[in-house]
Structure formats: structure tokens, C-alpha cells
Motif scaffolding. Structure first.
Motif, PDB file in Angstrom:
ATOM      1  N   VAL B  71     -30.028 -32.807 -18.094  1.00 23.98           N
ATOM      2  CA  VAL B  71     -29.357 -33.172 -19.333  1.00 23.98           C
ATOM      3  C   VAL B  71     -28.235 -34.126 -18.970  1.00 23.98           C
ATOM      4  O   VAL B  71     -27.378 -33.783 -18.148  1.00 23.98           O
ATOM      5  CB  VAL B  71     -28.802 -31.930 -20.050  1.00 23.98           C
ATOM      6  N   GLU B  72     -28.236 -35.311 -19.560  1.00 20.32           N
ATOM      7  CA  GLU B  72     -27.250 -36.340 -19.237  1.00 20.32           C
ATOM      8  C   GLU B  72     -27.143 -36.535 -17.723  1.00 20.32           C
ATOM      9  O   GLU B  72     -26.054 -36.665 -17.176  1.00 20.32           O
ATOM     10  CB  GLU B  72     -25.856 -35.982 -19.799  1.00 20.32           C
ATOM     11  N   GLY B  73     -28.276 -36.489 -17.036  1.00 22.82           N
ATOM     12  CA  GLY B  73     -28.289 -36.738 -15.607  1.00 22.82           C
ATOM     13  C   GLY B  73     -27.971 -35.540 -14.730  1.00 22.82           C
ATOM     14  O   GLY B  73     -28.152 -35.589 -13.518  1.00 22.82           O
ATOM     15  N   ARG B  74     -27.506 -34.451 -15.366  1.00 15.84           N
ATOM     16  CA  ARG B  74     -27.166 -33.264 -14.569  1.00 15.84           C
ATOM     17  C   ARG B  74     -28.319 -32.269 -14.603  1.00 15.84           C
ATOM     18  O   ARG B  74     -28.924 -32.038 -15.642  1.00 15.84           O
ATOM     19  CB  ARG B  74     -25.889 -32.604 -15.082  1.00 15.84           C
ATOM     20  N   SER B  75     -28.585 -31.682 -13.439  1.00 16.47           N
ATOM     21  CA  SER B  75     -29.657 -30.710 -13.326  1.00 16.47           C
ATOM     22  C   SER B  75     -29.267 -29.418 -14.050  1.00 16.47           C
ATOM     23  O   SER B  75     -28.134 -28.955 -13.916  1.00 16.47           O
ATOM     24  CB  SER B  75     -29.882 -30.422 -11.838  1.00 16.47           C
ATOM     25  N   VAL B  76     -30.198 -28.872 -14.833  1.00 19.12           N
ATOM     26  CA  VAL B  76     -29.896 -27.625 -15.550  1.00 19.12           C
ATOM     27  C   VAL B  76     -31.041 -26.634 -15.379  1.00 19.12           C
ATOM     28  O   VAL B  76     -32.192 -27.015 -15.121  1.00 19.12           O
ATOM     29  CB  VAL B  76     -29.692 -27.875 -17.071  1.00 19.12           C
ATOM     30  N   HIS B  77     -30.712 -25.364 -15.476  1.00 18.17           N
ATOM     31  CA  HIS B  77     -31.723 -24.300 -15.468  1.00 18.17           C
ATOM     32  C   HIS B  77     -31.427 -23.382 -16.648  1.00 18.17           C
ATOM     33  O   HIS B  77     -30.427 -22.675 -16.640  1.00 18.17           O
ATOM     34  CB  HIS B  77     -31.661 -23.503 -14.165  1.00 18.17           C
ATOM     35  N   PHE B  78     -32.282 -23.438 -17.656  1.00 13.82           N
ATOM     36  CA  PHE B  78     -32.068 -22.600 -18.827  1.00 13.82           C
ATOM     37  C   PHE B  78     -32.756 -21.266 -18.620  1.00 13.82           C
ATOM     38  O   PHE B  78     -33.950 -21.207 -18.362  1.00 13.82           O
ATOM     39  CB  PHE B  78     -32.635 -23.264 -20.085  1.00 13.82           C
ATOM     40  N   ARG B  79     -31.972 -20.200 -18.770  1.00 14.74           N
ATOM     41  CA  ARG B  79     -32.590 -18.878 -18.671  1.00 14.74           C
ATOM     42  C   ARG B  79     -32.876 -18.300 -20.058  1.00 14.74           C
ATOM     43  O   ARG B  79     -33.660 -17.383 -20.202  1.00 14.74           O
ATOM     44  CB  ARG B  79     -31.682 -17.920 -17.882  1.00 14.74           C
ATOM     45  N   ASN B  80     -32.201 -18.827 -21.063  1.00 15.17           N
ATOM     46  CA  ASN B  80     -32.420 -18.344 -22.430  1.00 15.17           C
ATOM     47  C   ASN B  80     -31.978 -19.429 -23.405  1.00 15.17           C
ATOM     48  O   ASN B  80     -31.368 -20.418 -23.000  1.00 15.17           O
ATOM     49  CB  ASN B  80     -31.653 -17.027 -22.665  1.00 15.17           C
ATOM     50  N   GLN B  85     -28.496 -24.153 -25.842  1.00 13.65           N
ATOM     51  CA  GLN B  85     -27.512 -24.467 -26.892  1.00 13.65           C
ATOM     52  C   GLN B  85     -26.211 -24.941 -26.274  1.00 13.65           C
ATOM     53  O   GLN B  85     -25.605 -25.907 -26.731  1.00 13.65           O
ATOM     54  CB  GLN B  85     -27.231 -23.226 -27.742  1.00 13.65           C
ATOM     55  N   ALA B  86     -25.792 -24.242 -25.208  1.00 11.05           N
ATOM     56  CA  ALA B  86     -24.534 -24.612 -24.558  1.00 11.05           C
ATOM     57  C   ALA B  86     -24.618 -26.032 -23.993  1.00 11.05           C
ATOM     58  O   ALA B  86     -23.613 -26.736 -23.904  1.00 11.05           O
ATOM     59  CB  ALA B  86     -24.202 -23.608 -23.457  1.00 11.05           C
ATOM     60  N   ALA B  87     -25.830 -26.461 -23.607  1.00 12.72           N
ATOM     61  CA  ALA B  87     -26.008 -27.806 -23.077  1.00 12.72           C
ATOM     62  C   ALA B  87     -26.230 -28.829 -24.196  1.00 12.72           C
ATOM     63  O   ALA B  87     -26.474 -29.998 -23.929  1.00 12.72           O
ATOM     64  CB  ALA B  87     -27.181 -27.826 -22.110  1.00 12.72           C
ATOM     65  N   GLY B  88     -26.148 -28.385 -25.445  1.00 11.87           N
ATOM     66  CA  GLY B  88     -26.247 -29.300 -26.574  1.00 11.87           C
ATOM     67  C   GLY B  88     -27.658 -29.491 -27.103  1.00 11.87           C
ATOM     68  O   GLY B  88     -27.936 -30.455 -27.802  1.00 11.87           O
ATOM     69  N   ILE B  89     -28.568 -28.586 -26.762  1.00 14.69           N
ATOM     70  CA  ILE B  89     -29.950 -28.705 -27.256  1.00 14.69           C
ATOM     71  C   ILE B  89     -30.193 -27.599 -28.277  1.00 14.69           C
ATOM     72  O   ILE B  89     -30.108 -26.412 -27.965  1.00 14.69           O
ATOM     73  CB  ILE B  89     -30.956 -28.572 -26.097  1.00 14.69           C
ATOM     74  N   GLU B  90     -30.461 -28.000 -29.499  1.00 13.16           N
ATOM     75  CA  GLU B  90     -30.697 -27.036 -30.569  1.00 13.16           C
ATOM     76  C   GLU B  90     -32.152 -27.107 -30.997  1.00 13.16           C
ATOM     77  O   GLU B  90     -32.758 -28.180 -30.987  1.00 13.16           O
ATOM     78  CB  GLU B  90     -29.820 -27.363 -31.780  1.00 13.16           C
ATOM     79  N   THR B  91     -32.695 -25.985 -31.396  1.00 11.09           N
ATOM     80  CA  THR B  91     -34.099 -25.946 -31.768  1.00 11.09           C
ATOM     81  C   THR B  91     -34.266 -25.371 -33.162  1.00 11.09           C
ATOM     82  O   THR B  91     -33.614 -24.389 -33.502  1.00 11.09           O
ATOM     83  CB  THR B  91     -34.882 -25.077 -30.776  1.00 11.09           C
TER      84      THR B  91
END
Lengths: 343, 271
Positions: B71-80, B85-91
Motif C-alpha cells: 500500500v503506497e509502496g509499503r509492504s503490508v500483511h492484513f490479518r483481518n 481498514q487501518a491501511a485505508g482500504i474499505e470494502t
């Protein structure tokens, strides 16, 4: 702005004027407290017409004292039913906690306050067991609490060995709930006030805090709640644990009411608490209802039992009447809910 | 806060080599995806092509077996979903994830309720109902949804399109930069569909990136900037409405025409 688009036939149908019955139904749907209030006032007036002793402050005080135990259990039961659960073990937990408090204070000489604190912890632990089995092991609440009903009942009987512990050895703290409190012409007890306080506290928590919103959302649709970012299992667990603490308070009120710690009292409490919740308009499918409705439900049951007794109706016919009342309440509820699908 | 002219070239969300299996079933098999700022990326594919699984992996509803997310170039690992949401992705899920017995404002704030300010809120943990209602009302009018008038209406009394609007309002109300819409028009009539498409365009104007999963080719070609075609668990092609017709896209989707990245068709890469 873009309201120039023509209404479709279905939209015109939807915008049609409502009949009086439909309007009544929508009113009852929006304000779920109305129907139990009407039933309560109706029954109070009817019983008063049958026997004018019914409305004497002394009799009304007696009704409040009679419904205190069931009313207290029903507070915790409401929280659990709102999550689409059910707890058949509420009375068993209460009696188990009663015996824990009684044994500690009456036989081991532990100070009353400490005995109560330990009892509350035992209540919370009992709730934790139910909660873990429901939320994490994912067993149906009906089955879990059917099992723990047996477990806690047996533990209470094993602990007491069939003996009762008399109030005079329990100390003043545990029997404090029996202390009379005069409110004008009414003669209440500390226990009754404590129960009313519990209703106020839980009503606030359910309607005014985010935890309360989450309880409703979990009961509505756990999958949706999870997707909305609610920690469903933590909410479920917190509900069962706080209900356990509520049942410990009910145990305290019970000791005061009976004047002893005994396994022989309040044996019908499990199902009676569900009766109060259902008559109060809380849906057994979860997510709908109010704890103040449950208070009305408990009062309705108390008023029916007391009023029919004053009218010299056989106790079996009282039970019959409560049974009819449950079915009538749920039928009314279903009828009101059908409006939910429309507009 | 961020300079859009600089940020336009870097993907806001990018996935590489996502794999998700359910026992013997391979749902997605090494999928790449890039989402740029302020674009509408449609994801299309036949049933079982792996659209839903792909989306679930992007939004934290499922954890991919293999693959990386940035996300925005930073590596992320979503567990839930909360991590996403905290990374700014809403569904906005197809099943909408609303609580029918709560009102519109409560649903918009579900999971992130606002407490009363000051000591009162801290001690009693009481909710600030009025502030939440006003905020919800503002957001809904910002979206240009006129069909929702009464913010205290229970969600169960709303129509399908109105519920969709509530779900979309919730997704964008808290300043997220990526919104994923799963089949937002599947249950809607023509008029309501047009409203939802308007909302999507408005999101793009506000520099929100949108992923739109849909079966509806006219809708997709109407609003999408780029179209990710998913086939048999893989990305068969990424096309644009300018270079391809809906018929071309359907052909790639069903395997009648070759894709451009991998084995969408047996012939290999598109010229």
C-alpha cells in the motif's frame, strides 16, 4: 436535483397512503416499548377492577419484591438473547454462586464483602465457561447452557450437601439486600433497588455505548458485524462474562429475599427469566429488544401471578395464563415485525 | 497532504503473485494487480474465476497463502478486515454487512463509534449520538444520495439501493483512499444502478481509487478506467474501454480469445 425522473408504478404503490392498522403497526415497530407498557397498564387496571386491594402500596411493593430475583436474572438473560443466544443455566449459576457465598461466609467465617467478591468472580468464571464454549468452540448456546445447567446445579448441590445455611450466620453484608427501604407508602428492599439500578446500568451500556451497539450488531448478523470490524468473539465473551456477574448480584438479592443460602429456592428461575425477556419484546433471533422491555416483561409476569392469586385463581391456572401470555406476546411481536419488510 | 502529480505514477495498492487455495481447490493462482490513485479498476470474470477470493485477499477477509501486498509502496500483511481498514482500504461487500435493526447513522459508525467529548465521554463511555448523526447526514449529502432523508431510519426499512448507498457512505466516510465494491449493482434496478455509478464517478473525482467487481459489462465499460479480466484463477488480461469492446472482454473472460498475461488462452500473449 435529479428528481425529474418519473416514479415507477412500484414506487407509487410504495408511496400510497397507509391504513390505520398499518400505521399502528409501524408505530409499534418503531417504539417497541409501547406494547408491553399497554399490556402492563391493562393488566394492572383489570386486576384492580377485580380486587381493589391490588393497587394498595403494600401489594405493589410485594409484587416488586416477588419479581426482583427473576428480574435480576432477566437482565443478564436479555444481554445474551440480544446476541441471538439463550442461557438455560442462569438460575443454576445464581444458586451455585449463592452456595459459594454462603459456604464462605457461613461455614468458613470469611467476611461478607470478601465472600461476595469471590462469588462475583465465580459468577464471571461460570459466564466465561459458557462464553468460551459459545464464542470459541462455536457450540450452539442452547446446548452449551443445557450442559452447564446440569454442571452448575450439581456443583451447587455437592457444595451444600443438601443443607441450607441460615441467614443469621451469613453476616450483615450478605443479608443487607433484605433491608427494608421506605419510599413514601411503598415498602421496598435494598435488593429491589439494586435490581432497578442494574436495569438502569445495563440499559445505558446497551443503548449509549459502542459496546452496546456491537452487541446488537452481533445479534443481528455476526458475519456482517465481523466485516464491519467488530471483534465478534470478544463481544460474545464479554456478554456472557458480564451476565455471569449480573447473576452473582442476583444471588446476593436471592440470599436477602430467602434469608438463607439454599439450593431449594428459585428452581423455576431459568425458564422464568426467558419468559420475562420474551414478553418484554426482545427477539429470540437476536439483535432486537430493550432491557427496559424486559423489566416490563418481568413486571407483567409478577402482576399476573399476584393479580390472579388475589382473584383467588388456582396456582395452576396462573401458570396456564403465563403460558398463554408468552404465546400472545410472541405472536404480537411477529405481527409487528412483519412491517420491517415493508418500507 | 500528498502531491497527486507525483503520486500518479506509483500504484496506491499493488499485489504480486497472490495464491489462495482451499484444500484441493485453487481459487487464485499467482495473481498480480495494480491500482493507481483516482482510478476505477474493474475486476471481471466468470463464476469461479477467483474474483471474490482475490478481493478478499486484498481486503483482509482472507489471508493469501503466497504473495505480497503493498500500500503506497509499503509492504503490508492484513490479518483481518480491520488491518486493511487501518491501511485505508474499505470494502462494500455484496452482502453489505449492515445491521438491519440499527439506524443509518449507527450503521455508518458501526465499529468506530464516536464517544461524547471530554470527561463525560471518558467516564460514562457514552456515545455522541448527535455528532454521529450530523456527520452521517453530511457524508450522505456529499455523496449526492437524495433517497436517504431520515438518518434515524432503521436499515431494515430501506430498499436495496438505499442500503447500498448506506454501505458506500460508510466505506468512504472516514477518508479511505481505496474503496472496493463487490457487485454493487447486482441487486439494483436501472435507476438505482445509475445512482451507484454516479457515486463511483464522484469518488474518482475525489481522488479515491475504486475497485469494482461486476458481472455487468455495460456498467463496467461505463465507469471503469481499466479492466482486470480474471480467468481460471489467473489474470488473463488488463484491458481498457478504449482499446477493447465488451465482446472482446467477454471473449477473454471465457477463454475464446487469448489474454495478454499468461494462459488466458492457449495461444499466448496478445500482440
Amino acid at each position: 436535483m435529479t428528481e425529474t425522473i418519473e416514479q415507477t408504478a412500484a414506487e407509487r404503490y410504495r408511496a400510497r397512503p397507509l391504513t390505520r392498522v398499518q400505521r399502528l403497526r409501524r408505530l409499534l415497530h418503531r417504539h417497541p416499548g409501547i406494547s408491553p407498557t399497554v399490556v402492563l397498564l391493562g393488566s394492572v387496571i383489570s386486576f384492580w377492577l377485580i380486587n381493589d386491594r391490588f393497587l394498595l402500596p403494600a401489594n405493589l411493593s410485594l409484587i416488586l419484591q416477588q419479581v426482583a430475583i427473576i428480574g435480576a436474572l432477566a437482565v443478564g438473560q436479555t444481554m445474551i438473547v440480544l446476541t441471538a443466544g439463550i442461557d438455560l443455566s442462569v438460575g443454576a449459576i445464581m444458586i451455585f454462586v449463592t452456595m459459594v457465598m454462603g459456604t464462605l461466609a457461613g461455614e468458613l467465617g470469611v467476611p461478607g464483602v470478601l465472600a461476595f467478591v469471590v462469588g462475583a468472580a465465580v459468577g464471571a468464571a461460570a459466564g466465561l465457561v459458557n462464553g468460551i464454549l459459545v464464542a470459541y468452540v462455536k457450540l450452539p448456546p442452547f446446548i452449551v447452557t443445557l450442559g452447564t445447567l446440569g454442571v452448575f446445579t450439581a456443583l451447587a448441590l455437592l457444595m451444600s450437601g443438601g443443607r441450607s445455611i441460615r441467614g443469621d450466620v451469613l453476616g450483615s453484608f450478605l443479608t443487607w439486600t433484605a433491608t427494608p427501604v421506605g419510599l413514601g407508602p411503598f415498602n421496598l428492599t435494598v435488593g429491589v433497588l439494586l435490581v432497578l439500578l442494574m436495569y438502569a446500568g445495563v440499559a445505558f451500556a446497551l443503548s449509549q455505548t459502542s459496546w452496546g451497539r456491537h452487541v446488537y450488531a452481533v445479534g443481528n448478523d455476526p458475519a456482517a458485524a465481523r466485516l464491519a470490524g467488530i471483534r465478534v468473539r470478544a463481544v460474545l465473551l464479554s456478554v456472557y462474562v458480564s451476565a455471569g456477574v449480573v447473576f452473582a448480584f442476583a444471588a446476593w438479592v436471592l440470599i436477602g429475599r430467602v434469608g438463607a443460602a439454599t439450593t431449594n429456592s428459585a428452581v423455576d428461575a431459568n425458564l422464568d427469566s426467558i419468559t420475562a425477556v420474551v414478553i418484554g419484546g426482545t427477539s429470540l433471533f437476536g439483535g432486537r429488544g430493550r432491557v427496559l422491555g424486559t423489566l416490563l416483561g418481568a413486571l407483567i409476569v409478577g402482576v399476573f401471578r399476584n393479580g390472579l392469586a388475589l382473584a383467588r385463581v388456582d396456582v395452576l391456572w396462573q401458570t396456564f395464563a403465563i403460558g398463554v401470555l408468552i404465546i400472545a406476546a410472541v405472536s404480537l411481536d411477529q405481527w409487528i415485525r412483519r412491517t420491517g419488510a415493508q418500507r | 497532504m500528498n502531491d497527486t502529480s507525483m503520486a500518479t505514477d506509483a500504484p496506491r495498492l499493488s499485489a504480486r503473485g497472490l495464491v489462495k487455495t482451499y484444500g484441493p481447490v485453487v481459487a487464485i493462482d499467482g495473481v498480480d494487480l495494480d491500482l493507481y490513485p483516482g482510478e476505477v479498476l474493474a475486476v471481471i470474470g466468470d463464476n469461479g474465476a477467483g474474483k471474490s477470493t482475490l478481493i478478499k485477499c486484498l481486503t483482509g477477509a482472507e489471508i493469501p497463502d503466497v504473495g505480497t501486498l503493498k500500500v503506497e509502496g509499503r509492504s503490508v500483511h492484513f490479518r483481518n478486515p480491520q488491518d486493511a481498514q487501518a491501511a485505508g482500504i474499505e470494502t462494500v461487500y455484496q452482502q453489505l454487512a449492515l445491521a438491519p435493526a440499527l439506524d443509518i447513522a449507527s450503521n455508518i459508525f458501526l465499529g468506530r463509534e464516536r464517544r461524547r467529548p471530554g470527561l463525560v465521554g471518558k467516564v460514562t463511555r457514552g456515545l455522541d449520538h448527535r455528532a454521529m448523526r450530523e456527520f452521517a447526514e453530511a457524508k450522505i449529502s456529499e455523496l449526492g444520495i437524495q433517497t436517504l432523508q431520515d438518518i434515524t431510519q432503521l436499515v431494515e426499512t430501506l430498499s436495496g439501493g438505499q442500503r447500498q448507498a448506506v454501505a458506500v457512505a460508510r466505506a468512504i466516510a472516514f477518508g479511505s483512499r481505496v474503496v472496493v465494491l463487490d457487485e454493487p449493482t447486482a441487486a439494483l434496478g436501472v435507476r438505482e444502478t445509475a445512482q451507484v455509478l454516479d457515486v463511483i464517478r464522484r469518488l474518482r473525482e475525489q481522488d479515491v481509487s475504486v475497485i469494482l467487481i461486476s458481472h455487468n459489462m455495460p456498467n463496467v465499460f461505463d465507469v471503469a478506467d481499466r479492466i482486470h479480466v480474471q480467468r481460471l484463477g489467473r489474470r488473463a488480461a488488463v484491458v481498457t474501454p478504449e482499446t477493447h469492446t465488451p465482446a472482446d472482454a467477454v471473449a477473454i473472460m471465457t477463454g475464446a480469445a487469448p489474454g495478454d498475461s499468461g494462459d488466458g488462452g492457449e495461444e499466448g500473449a496478445l500482440p
